[in-house]
Design an enzyme around this catalytic site. Sequence first.
Site, PDB file in Angstrom:
ATOM      1  CB  SER A 113       2.776  -4.052   0.617  1.00  0.00           C
ATOM      2  OG  SER A 113       3.383  -3.027  -0.109  1.00  0.00           O
ATOM      3  CB  ILE A 124      -1.141   0.009   8.895  1.00  0.00           C
ATOM      4  CG1 ILE A 124      -1.951   0.866   9.877  1.00  0.00           C
ATOM      5  CG2 ILE A 124       0.349   0.329   8.954  1.00  0.00           C
ATOM      6  CD1 ILE A 124      -1.942   2.353   9.606  1.00  0.00           C
ATOM      7  CD  GLU A 125       0.771  -0.714   0.687  1.00  0.00           C
ATOM      8  OE1 GLU A 125       1.393  -1.210  -0.262  1.00  0.00           O
ATOM      9  OE2 GLU A 125      -0.061   0.209   0.537  1.00  0.00           O
ATOM     10  CB  ILE A 126       4.421  -2.653   6.801  1.00  0.00           C
ATOM     11  CG1 ILE A 126       3.505  -2.134   7.920  1.00  0.00           C
ATOM     12  CG2 ILE A 126       5.894  -2.492   7.183  1.00  0.00           C
ATOM     13  CD1 ILE A 126       3.509  -2.999   9.162  1.00  0.00           C
TER      14      ILE A 126
END
Length: 130
Positions: A113, A124-126
Amino acid sequence: MIDHLDHLVLTTIDEQACIDFYTRVMGMTLETFVGGTPPAPRKAFRFGEQKINLHLRGKELEPKAHTPVPGALDLCFIASMPLDVVIARLGEHGWPIIEGPVQRTGATGKIRSVYVRDPDLNLIEISELL
């Protein structure tokens, strides 16, 4: 009893900045629709089979969360592309990564991540599945 998440609601203080981030940077599609009681024009960000409904602070639609405030969300999204491509895309858009890449544990297993903040300072974690 529960199968999957259909949508969630994000409260923003700056609708245009929020729309810019979730469409231009995150690649979601802006959708407009009429909904609620009484029916009113609405906006949402669509991705996959989910969506994020948008509320403007002070003009939330009923029913709403008890205390809807911008910046209170911590969301993790699984990317549709490799994380290295996500990192490059964030750089192209001048969007700073505040942490990562790091390994975490997601709902179905290990993920890799990066973390950013949206215009309302939501975390916001992607991620990509490992």
